[in-house]
Scaffold this motif. Structure first.
Motif, PDB file in Angstrom:
ATOM      1  N   ILE B 130       0.829  -1.211   0.000  1.00  0.00           N
ATOM      2  CA  ILE B 130       0.000   0.000   0.000  1.00  0.00           C
ATOM      3  C   ILE B 130       0.864   1.262   0.000  1.00  0.00           C
ATOM      4  N   THR B 131       1.808   1.359   0.934  1.00  0.00           N
ATOM      5  CA  THR B 131       2.598   2.587   1.023  1.00  0.00           C
ATOM      6  C   THR B 131       3.884   2.512   0.214  1.00  0.00           C
ATOM      7  N   GLY B 132       4.321   1.314  -0.142  1.00  0.00           N
ATOM      8  CA  GLY B 132       5.571   1.169  -0.862  1.00  0.00           C
ATOM      9  C   GLY B 132       6.800   1.280   0.024  1.00  0.00           C
ATOM     10  N   ASP B 133       6.603   1.348   1.341  1.00  0.00           N
ATOM     11  CA  ASP B 133       7.749   1.456   2.249  1.00  0.00           C
ATOM     12  C   ASP B 133       8.550   0.164   2.251  1.00  0.00           C
ATOM     13  N   PRO B 134       9.896   0.283   2.262  1.00  0.00           N
ATOM     14  CA  PRO B 134      10.701  -0.940   2.350  1.00  0.00           C
ATOM     15  C   PRO B 134      10.499  -1.619   3.702  1.00  0.00           C
ATOM     16  N   GLN B 135      10.424  -2.935   3.708  1.00  0.00           N
ATOM     17  CA  GLN B 135      10.168  -3.679   4.947  1.00  0.00           C
ATOM     18  C   GLN B 135      11.423  -4.375   5.469  1.00  0.00           C
ATOM     19  N   ALA B 136      12.205  -4.945   4.540  1.00  0.00           N
ATOM     20  CA  ALA B 136      13.301  -5.815   4.953  1.00  0.00           C
ATOM     21  C   ALA B 136      14.260  -5.176   5.957  1.00  0.00           C
TER      22      ALA B 136
END
Lengths: 264, 248
Positions: B130-136
């Motif tokens: 949804i936000t495109g924020d990196p998670q790793a």
């Protein structure tokens, strides 16, 4: 999981026979002072459910032990009330608990097959255990409801147990007695007698709370008889449970009292 | 008293059985949307709310049922609710369940962020869909994520919506049959629990939301819950309310 002292068939037979006999004596006799017998039936049915939970959950169902108890009572409440309502509809009140039981066994088997065949849990004892758990759920719910209402009549039970809201504690305490013993005792050193004694003491707590509910509903003396008998059963089974815990404590145990001295 | 028969009840209330089946399937799909983390999430070692499916389903279902029951009481003052009233009641139930699940996730996130000290992140996706924020970079070593990132929160709210909708629909259908709020609500809880536990076996206890690979298993749960709700529905509509027996 150690070897079982009591086989599944023995536990089931006791649960169903004692459960039904208790419910029938309490429901048909019409004597409120005998209502506690339905509670004793419910305690044996709780033990039957707890043993089935123990067998199926030792496979690891991935969702936590409580889910299967709630599933049982969800199926159980619908079948139990259908049985009682059917008895009332055709004016043969006494067939109610048996119809409810048979129906629950059928639904339990179908849901067990769904879990194994469609959802592919692939637990070999799933069908049998869900059948037993659903049956136990019906007997516990019917037993506690009959104990509180002092009658097997659907209208009396709806008025005195469902509309008053006592069905909520009956539902949750019935589920707890079935799901909690194995949830509390599970592990490599789990033993059948310890888990089952624990289920009897949980069933006795449900009986005591049911007795408190029935004070206001049927007769104060009948309610107090139920409470006293429930407390006696709870005391005996709980001390038995503590003894078995000490027996099974591999590394020995140290009694600390309520709080260790430094924590006061 | 003898004029109530099983066949008569079935013929009269077949539409309620269909409603119960639709409600059951809504609940089953809803369970797949809720980020259920189970015990690992309670230790902030997995993404999702730190408890089991049944507790979450029961919590949101009961909140939804309370909301729906209140709305039913208000609307039925003017007569037996029809289709448009039932839509309103189901919407109320859905909103009630959404509020409960959203508050649980929000406060859970406060605990994870300010109490445990971990950033919400999912290990199932590299970027939040949804936000495109990196998670790793935010996933702590040795864990599979923690807290509720945006996608899980949105997914959980959708799950609450479906669960509340399904639960209220089952409740309305049962009220049509027996007209007794106490019997209907306890049966609705029964149907709700059956339809919440079967899908929880399908996801094996944990799921992050619609972005989780396990979400593809939804059709199996829908089929299982269709059969289970059909059975429960057939039985539940054959139970008349007290008024049918001349009771209070």
């Amino acid at each position: 999981m150690s070897e079982s002292a009591e086989t599944a068939n023995q536990v089931d037979a006791k649960g169903i026979v004692v459960g039904l006999v208790g419910i029938y004596i309490a429901g048909i006799s019409g004597i409120p002072y005998l209502a506690f017998l339905a509670g004793i039936g419910a305690i044996f049915a709780t033990k039957m459910g707890a043993d089935a939970v123990r067998r199926v959950c030792s496979y690891g169902i991935g969702t936590g032990v409580p889910s299967i108890g709630m599933l049982a009572l969800g199926m159980g409440i619908i079948s139990a009330m259908f049985g009682l309502a059917l008895g009332k509809m055709y004016n043969v009140v006494f067939i109610g608990p048996i119809i409810g039981l048979v129906l629950a066994l059928v639904i339990g088997f179908v849901v067990g097959s769904l879990a194994n065949k469609i959802i592919k849990l692939n637990i070999p004892v799933m069908e049998r255990c869900l059948t037993e758990i659903a049956g136990a759920g019906v007997l516990v719910l019917t037993g506690l409801s009959v104990m509180i209402a002092g009658s097997m009549d659907f209208v009396v039970i709806s008025e005195k147990v469902i509309t008053t809201g006592y069905i909520a504690p009956v539902f949750i305490l019935g589920a707890l007695g079935i799901l909690h013993p194995f949830n509390a005792s599970l592990g490599p050193d789990e033993t059948q007698d310890r888990t089952l004694v624990h289920s009897l003491s949980c069933g006795a707590i449900a009986m005591v709370i049911g007795g408190v509910c029935s004070i206001a509903v049927i007769d104060p003396i009948a309610g107090i008889i139920t409470i006293v008998i429930g407390l006696a059963i709870w005391y005996v089974t709980f001390t038995g449970f503590v003894k078995l815990v000490k027996r099974d404590a591999g590394a020995g145990y140290v009694g600390t009292g309520l709080l260790p001295p430094g924590a006061m | 008293m003898t004029d109530i028969t099983i066949i008569g009840m079935l013929m009269e209330h077949w539409i309620s059985i269909i409603g119960i089946i639709i409600g059951g399937i809504c609940i089953a799909v809803g369970v797949h949307f809720v980020p259920v983390g189970g015990a690992p999430a309670a230790m902030a070692q997995a993404t999702g709310i730190g408890t089991g499916t049944v507790q979450l389903a029961a919590g949101s279902g009961l909140t939804g049922l309370l909301a729906a029951g209140y709305m039913y009481m208000t609307l039925s003052a003017a007569g037996t609710p029809g289709i448009s009233e039932i839509i309103l009641i189901c919407a109320t139930g859905a909103v009630g369940a959404m509020i409960m699940i959203s508050v649980t996730m929000l406060v859970g996130n406060w605990v994870y962020i300010y109490g445990v000290g971990v950033p919400p992140a999912s290990a199932k996706k590299d970027y939040d869909p949804i936000t495109g924020d990196p998670q790793a970079p935010y996933v702590a070593a040795g864990t599979v994520g923690q807290g509720m990132p945006t996608v899980c929160f949105v997914s959980g709210a959708i799950g609450g919506l479906l669960g509340g909708l399904g639960g209220s629909l089952v409740y309305c259908m049962l009220m049509w049959v027996n007209g007794d709020a106490a019997i209907s609500s306890i049966f609705a809880i029964g149907v709700f629990l059956v339809n919440a536990v079967l899908p929880s076996y399908n996801i094996q206890g944990t799921i992050e939301g619609f972005h989780d690979p396990k979400f593809k298993r939804v059709p199996k749960a829908m089929l299982a819950c269709f059969i289970a709700s059909l059975l429960c529905g057939i039985i539940a509509v054959m139970i008349p309310g007290m008024s049918a027996f001349g009771g209070a």
